[in-house]
Write an enzyme that holds these catalytic residues in place. Structure first.
Site, PDB file in Angstrom:
ATOM      1  N   LYS A 146     -32.970  28.388  29.123  1.00 61.13           N
ATOM      2  CA  LYS A 146     -31.624  28.911  29.474  1.00 61.13           C
ATOM      3  C   LYS A 146     -31.471  30.213  28.511  1.00 61.13           C
ATOM      4  CE  LYS A 146     -27.785  26.942  27.763  1.00 61.13           C
ATOM      5  NZ  LYS A 146     -27.042  27.704  27.094  1.00 61.13           N
ATOM      6  N   ASN A 147     -31.716  29.869  27.113  1.00 61.68           N
ATOM      7  CA  ASN A 147     -31.222  30.679  26.325  1.00 61.68           C
ATOM      8  C   ASN A 147     -32.411  31.951  25.947  1.00 61.68           C
ATOM      9  OD1 ASN A 147     -29.039  29.344  25.715  1.00 61.68           O
ATOM     10  ND2 ASN A 147     -29.729  27.955  23.824  1.00 61.68           N
TER      11      ASN A 147
ATOM     12  N   ARG B 157     -19.872  32.236  26.650  1.00 62.99           N
ATOM     13  CA  ARG B 157     -20.022  33.105  25.491  1.00 62.99           C
ATOM     14  C   ARG B 157     -21.209  34.240  25.759  1.00 62.99           C
ATOM     15  NH1 ARG B 157     -18.899  33.522  20.657  1.00 62.99           N
ATOM     16  NH2 ARG B 157     -20.973  34.292  19.992  1.00 62.99           N
TER      17      ARG B 157
ATOM     18  N   CYS C 207     -15.362  28.142  21.231  1.00 64.59           N
ATOM     19  CA  CYS C 207     -15.570  27.182  22.204  1.00 64.59           C
ATOM     20  C   CYS C 207     -15.582  25.719  21.438  1.00 64.59           C
ATOM     21  CB  CYS C 207     -16.814  27.135  22.809  1.00 64.59           C
ATOM     22  SG  CYS C 207     -18.045  26.814  22.001  1.00 64.59           S
TER      23      CYS C 207
ATOM     24  N   ARG D 298     -17.058  30.881  16.680  1.00 64.72           N
ATOM     25  CA  ARG D 298     -18.165  31.615  17.283  1.00 64.72           C
ATOM     26  C   ARG D 298     -17.411  33.199  17.392  1.00 64.72           C
ATOM     27  NH1 ARG D 298     -21.101  28.377  21.791  1.00 64.72           N
ATOM     28  NH2 ARG D 298     -22.611  29.728  21.100  1.00 64.72           N
ATOM     29  N   PRO D 299     -17.277  33.889  16.281  1.00 64.70           N
ATOM     30  CA  PRO D 299     -16.822  35.091  16.236  1.00 64.70           C
ATOM     31  C   PRO D 299     -18.005  36.082  16.357  1.00 64.70           C
ATOM     32  CG  PRO D 299     -17.184  34.565  13.874  1.00 64.70           C
ATOM     33  CD  PRO D 299     -17.463  33.069  14.839  1.00 64.70           C
ATOM     34  N   ILE D 300     -17.562  37.192  16.662  1.00 69.09           N
ATOM     35  CA  ILE D 300     -18.438  38.231  16.993  1.00 69.09           C
ATOM     36  C   ILE D 300     -18.628  39.447  15.959  1.00 69.09           C
ATOM     37  CG2 ILE D 300     -18.673  37.851  19.593  1.00 69.09           C
ATOM     38  CD1 ILE D 300     -17.034  40.394  19.860  1.00 69.09           C
ATOM     39  N   ASP D 301     -18.103  39.210  14.785  1.00 71.57           N
ATOM     40  CA  ASP D 301     -18.288  40.354  13.896  1.00 71.57           C
ATOM     41  C   ASP D 301     -19.664  40.988  13.436  1.00 71.57           C
ATOM     42  OD1 ASP D 301     -18.533  37.443  12.844  1.00 71.57           O
ATOM     43  OD2 ASP D 301     -18.693  38.481  10.770  1.00 71.57           O
TER      44      ASP D 301
ATOM     45  N   ASP E 208     -28.977  22.898  18.385  1.00 67.00           N
ATOM     46  CA  ASP E 208     -28.686  22.348  19.977  1.00 67.00           C
ATOM     47  C   ASP E 208     -29.454  21.144  20.076  1.00 67.00           C
ATOM     48  OD1 ASP E 208     -28.868  25.667  21.478  1.00 67.00           O
ATOM     49  OD2 ASP E 208     -27.486  24.642  20.277  1.00 67.00           O
TER      50      ASP E 208
ATOM     51  N   VAL F  24     -24.745  24.989  11.088  1.00 63.14           N
ATOM     52  CA  VAL F  24     -24.754  26.261  12.043  1.00 63.14           C
ATOM     53  C   VAL F  24     -23.446  26.270  12.458  1.00 63.14           C
ATOM     54  CG1 VAL F  24     -25.635  27.351  13.859  1.00 63.14           C
ATOM     55  CG2 VAL F  24     -27.222  26.114  12.242  1.00 63.14           C
TER      56      VAL F  24
ATOM     57  N   ARG G  95     -24.200  23.196  32.852  1.00 63.07           N
ATOM     58  CA  ARG G  95     -24.229  24.516  32.397  1.00 63.07           C
ATOM     59  C   ARG G  95     -25.678  24.661  31.804  1.00 63.07           C
ATOM     60  NH1 ARG G  95     -21.065  25.559  27.685  1.00 63.07           N
ATOM     61  NH2 ARG G  95     -22.352  27.266  27.661  1.00 63.07           N
TER      62      ARG G  95
HETATM   63  C1  EPZ Z   1     -27.332  30.850  20.321  1.00 68.00           C
HETATM   64  O1  EPZ Z   1     -25.621  30.957  20.451  1.00 68.00           O
HETATM   65  C2  EPZ Z   1     -27.323  29.572  21.608  1.00 68.00           C
HETATM   66  N1  EPZ Z   1     -26.819  30.176  22.796  1.00 68.00           N
HETATM   67  C3  EPZ Z   1     -26.535  28.559  20.969  1.00 68.00           C
HETATM   68  O2  EPZ Z   1     -27.016  27.605  22.029  1.00 68.00           O
HETATM   69  C4  EPZ Z   1     -27.213  28.314  19.796  1.00 68.00           C
HETATM   70  O3  EPZ Z   1     -26.710  26.854  19.513  1.00 68.00           O
HETATM   71  C5  EPZ Z   1     -27.197  29.263  18.834  1.00 68.00           C
HETATM   72  O4  EPZ Z   1     -27.772  30.588  19.375  1.00 68.00           O
HETATM   73  C6  EPZ Z   1     -27.751  28.853  17.420  1.00 68.00           C
HETATM   74  O5  EPZ Z   1     -29.208  28.721  17.585  1.00 68.00           O
HETATM   75  C7  EPZ Z   1     -27.397  31.406  23.585  1.00 68.00           C
HETATM   76  O6  EPZ Z   1     -28.411  31.694  23.189  1.00 68.00           O
HETATM   77  C8  EPZ Z   1     -26.974  31.702  24.831  1.00 68.00           C
HETATM   78  P1  EPZ Z   1     -25.204  32.363  16.808  1.00 68.00           P
HETATM   79  P2  EPZ Z   1     -25.007  32.258  19.481  1.00 68.00           P
HETATM   80  O7  EPZ Z   1     -24.849  33.761  16.833  1.00 68.00           O
HETATM   81  O8  EPZ Z   1     -25.769  33.548  19.576  1.00 68.00           O
HETATM   82  C9  EPZ Z   1     -22.045  32.652  13.480  1.00 68.00           C
HETATM   83  C10 EPZ Z   1     -26.611  25.907  23.599  1.00 68.00           C
HETATM   84  O9  EPZ Z   1     -26.099  24.710  23.659  1.00 68.00           O
HETATM   85  N2  EPZ Z   1     -21.481  33.900  13.817  1.00 68.00           N
HETATM   86  O10 EPZ Z   1     -26.676  32.224  16.160  1.00 68.00           O
HETATM   87  O11 EPZ Z   1     -23.759  32.222  19.748  1.00 68.00           O
HETATM   88  C11 EPZ Z   1     -21.533  31.654  14.465  1.00 68.00           C
HETATM   89  O12 EPZ Z   1     -20.088  31.096  14.240  1.00 68.00           O
HETATM   90  C12 EPZ Z   1     -25.892  27.032  22.863  1.00 68.00           C
HETATM   91  O13 EPZ Z   1     -27.630  26.390  24.621  1.00 68.00           O
HETATM   92  C13 EPZ Z   1     -20.898  34.652  13.020  1.00 68.00           C
HETATM   93  O14 EPZ Z   1     -20.222  34.384  12.169  1.00 68.00           O
HETATM   94  O15 EPZ Z   1     -25.324  31.628  17.954  1.00 68.00           O
HETATM   95  C14 EPZ Z   1     -22.145  30.166  14.046  1.00 68.00           C
HETATM   96  O16 EPZ Z   1     -21.466  29.576  13.229  1.00 68.00           O
HETATM   97  C15 EPZ Z   1     -24.818  26.407  21.814  1.00 68.00           C
HETATM   98  N3  EPZ Z   1     -20.723  36.004  13.523  1.00 68.00           N
HETATM   99  C16 EPZ Z   1     -23.626  30.931  13.616  1.00 68.00           C
HETATM  100  O17 EPZ Z   1     -23.387  32.258  13.184  1.00 68.00           O
HETATM  101  C17 EPZ Z   1     -21.115  36.458  14.601  1.00 68.00           C
HETATM  102  O18 EPZ Z   1     -20.823  37.686  14.952  1.00 68.00           O
HETATM  103  C18 EPZ Z   1     -24.706  30.834  14.889  1.00 68.00           C
HETATM  104  O19 EPZ Z   1     -24.380  31.517  15.749  1.00 68.00           O
HETATM  105  C19 EPZ Z   1     -21.855  35.599  15.319  1.00 68.00           C
HETATM  106  C20 EPZ Z   1     -22.314  34.422  14.974  1.00 68.00           C
END
Ligand code: EPZ
Length: 424
Positions: free
Chosen positions: A22-23, A97, A121, A126-129, A307, A329, A400
């Site tokens: 999926k990812n 997301r 969620c 889950r910010p996007i900064d 995950d 995480v 999902r």
């Molecule tokens: C991806 O989410 C996966 N989703 C998640 O899988 C997975 O848990 C995660 O990576 C970590 O491996 C998909 O690939 C669709 P991150 P993502 O950005 O990209 C912080 C599942 O169950 N962060 O690596 O959203 C954030 O808050 C899902 O399949 C910021 O602070 O994860 C978190 O604490 C759940 N600022 C950490 O980084 C940002 O701009 C990891 O988030 C982005 C993230």
């Protein structure tokens, strides 16, 4: 609304094939925005998140064609974007997301992107900064408005350091840099296999990306990209979920079509519980019942995947002694623990640490799916509980991310019936 009735199960055995990841598939689908030529992705799994993203991409002007029977292993999804545009419906974006990944390719292809801010969620803010930091490093002007963000500008190569090796931010920046003028360098980039798959896919489309899988990724921007045909990597989290289920019971399960090299942290941790793992040309086999408690610290790849924390906690319910989980995480990823406690599990949560007092007798009762991986973990916990466990999944979390987890487990000897609509 879906309801799963799960009977106690002491033995899982047999062989099962693993679906495409999926990812990996979701970012590949977003990459179709980068070219007007068709890209074909093979073996796309039947997931709610895939269907939601298809709706969003159609809203962005992407044409979609499915070939082959949806459930057939040779079914393909072809997408092409002749005149891409920002999505108009905000509610779709807030439903998933990963839809934030349309930002980078839209900006690169059209010089403009306006996307709804993806809501947090259950598992965290889950910010996007970091996504936006990357877009600014490529020369975009970013304007935040309530509930949405607008980006514009002609992108040029730049350098960006990620304060956390965010998977999504790494993917978004790679997607944007693929068409930026000049060279882009991402430091402290995510190293997940899904990042490598995206870069391999983009290079098949004519991109020039090096360093995928390391913390330093370099992208030489191209004028345009072309179509390709691609088979995504297998789903290491689906595979890990089935392995955890198998380890909770007697028996021997063979996973076909997996990449053990994508699962080293999990496989080492499973070995510590006392099960036997064997790799062969036929696939990855897990035999025996787990017994020894473990200590798990979730980390970015190649550390133990966040995950897999919930499915591993379900396994820990069967391990005699105290297992320790440190979730580094996401800030709120233990919600499944309270549902496990309803079965009689002894779990103590202290901030990001969970202490699991395993080996207790669990009794089936009504429980609820709290999120995607937590819901899957509750299905596994139901296998361990005496009697019948009724798992309510009102939001369709499990569908999902798993094409048909109940059928996969039933194929191996479980007895799970499904009522209602798994998609929620
Ligand atoms: C991806 O989410 C996966 N989703 C998640 O899988 C997975 O848990 C995660 O990576 C970590 O491996 C998909 O690939 C669709 P991150 P993502 O950005 O990209 C912080 C599942 O169950 N962060 O690596 O959203 C954030 O808050 C899902 O399949 C910021 O602070 O994860 C978190 O604490 C759940 N600022 C950490 O980084 C940002 O701009 C990891 O988030 C982005 C993230």
């Amino acid at each position: 609304m879906a309801t799963y009735r799960i009977r106690h199960c002491e033995r899982l055995s047999g062989e099962i094939s693993i679906h495409a990841a999926k990812n990996a598939v979701l970012p590949l689908m977003c990459a179709s925005l980068l070219t007007k030529e068709p890209v074909t992705i093979e073996r796309v799994p039947e997931l709610t998140d895939v269907h939601t993203l298809l709706e969003i991409l159609s809203d962005c002007g992407v044409s979609v064609r499915r070939d082959g029977d949806r459930n057939a292993p040779d079914s393909t999804l072809t997408l092409w974007a002749e005149e891409p545009q920002s999505p108009t419906s905000g509610d779709l974006l807030s439903r998933m997301r990963a839809s934030v990944l349309v930002m980078g390719p839209l900006l690169a292809r059209t010089g403009y992107a306006r996307v709804a801010l993806p809501g947090g969620c259950a598992i965290g803010q889950r910010p996007i900064d970091l996504h936006l930091k990357g877009m600014e490093a490529l020369g975009a002007q970013v304007q935040l408005t309530p509930g949405s963000v607008t980006l514009q500008g002609t992108l040029r190569g730049g350098s960006v350091y990620l304060d956390f090796p965010s998977v999504g931010a790494t993917e978004n920046i790679i997607l944007a840099a693929a068409l930026a003028r000049g060279t882009t360098r991402i430091e402290n980039a995510a190293k997940e296999p899904e990042i490598v798959d995206l870069c391999t896919f983009l290079n098949e489309m004519g991109a020039a990306i090096s360093g995928a899988g390391t913390g330093a990724i370099v992208i030489e921007g191209r004028e345009a990209l072309h179509g390709c045909v691609y088979r995504p990597i297998p789903d290491r989290i689906e595979a890990g979920t089935i392995l955890c289920a198998s380890a909770m019971t007697e028996g021997s399960v063979l996973l076909r079509g997996v990449r053990p090299d994508h699962m080293r942290a999990l496989l080492f941790k499973l070995s510590e519980t006392g099960v036997t793992l064997r790799e062969s040309p036929a696939g990855l086999r897990l035999s025996g019942r787990a017994s020894q408690p473990v200590q798990v610290r979730t980390l970015a790849y190649p550390g133990f995947p966040t995950d897999m924390q919930a499915p591993m906690m379900a396994l820990a319910l069967r391990l005699r002694g105290t297992s320790v989980f440190l979730e580094t995480v996401f800030e709120n990823r233990f919600m499944h623990a309270r549902e496990m406690a309803r079965l009689g599990a002894g779990i103590r949560i202290e901030d990001r640490i969970a202490l699991v007092n395993g080996g207790r007798v669990l009794s089936g009762t009504d429980v609820t799916s709290t999120d995607l991986r937590g819901g899957a973990a509750m299905m596994l916990a139901g296998l361990a509980a005496e009697g019948e466990t009724v798992l309510h999944d009102p939001c369709g979390h499990i569908a999902r991310g798993y094409e048909d987890l109940p059928s996969m487990l039933n194929h191996l000897g479980a007895h799970i019936t499904v009522e209602g609509f798994p998609e929620g």
